[in-house]
Each structure stands twice: as C-alpha cells, then as structure tokens.
Enzyme design. Structure first.
Site: not given
Ligand code: 13P
Length: 251
Positions: A9-11, A96, A98, A167, A173, A213, A234-235
């Site tokens: 997930n590049w966000k 998600h 967020e 999640e 994050g 994470s 994510g990251g």
């Molecule tokens: P991180 O891997 O950066 O913690 O993010 C997870 C995430 O929200 C994937 O959708």
C-alpha cells in the site's frame, strides 16, 4: 485453498515518475523468479493506468487504495470503481484505518464502496483493526467484529472476492509490530467469525493478511502462523528491495 499474498500500500507517496520507477524495479527483480505468493501493489489513482501495463500481470497485480461510494456523477474529486477497473487494475483497498479516521468512512459507506467495487469486477482488500485504546481495554474482538459488518452481508459468492487485512492501528507506521501470537490470535478469531457467517469452507478459503510495521526482519515469523496468509505492507513497500525481502518470507 486460500492464497498467500504480499500486498503493498503505497499510500500518498511517490510522484508518477517515482512510482513508475518503483514498479519497473519490482517487475525487474521478480522477472527472474516465481514468487511463492501472490504479489499486489496498490498505488495512488494517478499511477494506475501507467503502472498496470508495465508489470507482468502473471506475477504482479495492481490495485487502488480507495474508490467512491457512488457510481458516477457530480461528486467532484472522487474516483469510481468503474474508473479504477478501466485502468486495468484488479484490486482496491477499502476500509483502511486512515480512511476511517481522517475521512470519516463508516461501516455503511464502506458497505456501499465494497458493493460497487465488486459489481465492477474488482477484488477488495478490506481492512479492519482496533486502535490502541480499544486494545488496552481488551475490546479488539468486538471492534473487529463490528467492522466486518460492511462485508458480512455479501453473498458467499461475492465474499469469495474479499481479501481481509487485519491492521491493528497501533502498529501502523509506528514500528510497533503485533507479536506473532497477537496476530495469530486475532486472525483465528476473524476466521471463526467468517465460519459462523459463511461456513467452514469459505472461512478456510479466505486470505487474511496482517498489516502494521511488517518488514523483511519480522515477516517470516508473522507469516509462519497458520491463520496469517501474508501481509499488507506500507512503509516497506516503498523500496523494491524491502518489499522483495517480505515476499521472500514465503520462500
Ligand atoms: P506500515 O507497514 O507502514 O506500518 O503500514 C501498514 C499499512 O497501513 C498498510 O496498509
């Protein structure tokens, strides 16, 4: 048999040019070997049409990170499920944390989005998970069960196109990963809820990913759990080598 999946997930990261570079790099790295899991990259809307023709569809699926809860019309700034599908993308992330937290997406809105995504032939990566205060109050199970209402009214046939992603919000994050035991416990609980709603066969066929994470150094012990079928990253999905390191946890 359910699939093992590593999805990125590049966000809200990467310009178009940077995204194209990342997709090319990942495609190149995977060109010489067959990954032991399905690989998906979910990108901002603007990347989709450029990225889908760049990657080998047999190895890398492409998805969006959101879609509208309306079919079409006067909804300035929104992108419909049909538009996502028309780029060649096959997946969409919905629910998600967020989106729930910053854009106030509710269980009802998400049910609409899920319906439209499926009607337009997209597979949905549906995210659920509790915030820290809910975990500290030991309310994680009821929170996750309530969030699942957005997908539990689907027919079993439609539910077959749902991938779930657990999640825990406190792990996203933050560098604070859920322990393999915490992940397994919640994933087993989620699978038991699916079994109650749709029966054992559907529950056994549903992929449940862990997100929060997840990195090359902890992916293997997370994915080793019987109910953890991969990760939503994510990251660590923003660097091809890190993402590949997580894909390799299935080797
Ligand atoms: P991180 O891997 O950066 O913690 O993010 C997870 C995430 O929200 C994937 O959708």
């Amino acid at each position: 048999m359910r699939k093992n999946i590593v999805a990125g997930n590049w966000k809200m990261n990467k310009t178009l040019q940077e995204g194209i570079e990342l997709a090319k790099e990942l495609n190149q790295i995977l060109s010489t070997e067959t990954p032991h899991c399905d690989v998906i990259i979910c990108t901002p809307f603007i990347h989709l049409a450029s990225v889908t023709p760049l990657v080998d569809a047999a190895k890398i699926g492409v998805g969006a990170e959101n879609c509208a809860d309306k079919e079409s019309g006067a909804y300035t700034g929104e992108v419909s499920a049909a538009m996502v599908k028309s780029t060649g993308a096959q997946y969409v992330i919905l629910g998600h944390s967020e989106r729930r937290a910053y854009y106030h997406e509710t269980i009802e809105t998400l049910a609409e989005k899920v319906k439209l995504a499926l009607a337009n032939g997209l597979k949905v990566i549906f995210c659920i998970g509790e915030v820290l205060e809910e975990r500290e109050a030991n309310r994680q199970n009821e929170v996750v069960a309530a969030q699942l209402a957005s997908v539990f009214s689907l027919t079993a046939q439609d539910f077959a196109n749902i991938i779930l992603a657990y999640e825990p919000v406190w792990a996203i994050g933050t560098g604070k990963t859920a322990t393999p035991e915490q992940a397994q416990e919640m994933h087993a609980y989620i699978r038991s809820l699916i079994a109650k709603n749709y029966g054992n066969e559907v529950a056994e066929d549903t992929s449940i990913l862990y997100g929060g994470s997840c990195k090359p150094s902890n992916a293997k012990e997370l994915f080793a759990n019987p109910d953890v079928d991969g990760g939503l990253i994510g990251g660590a999905a923003l660097k091809a080598a890190d993402f590949k390191g997580i894909i390799d946890a299935f080797n």
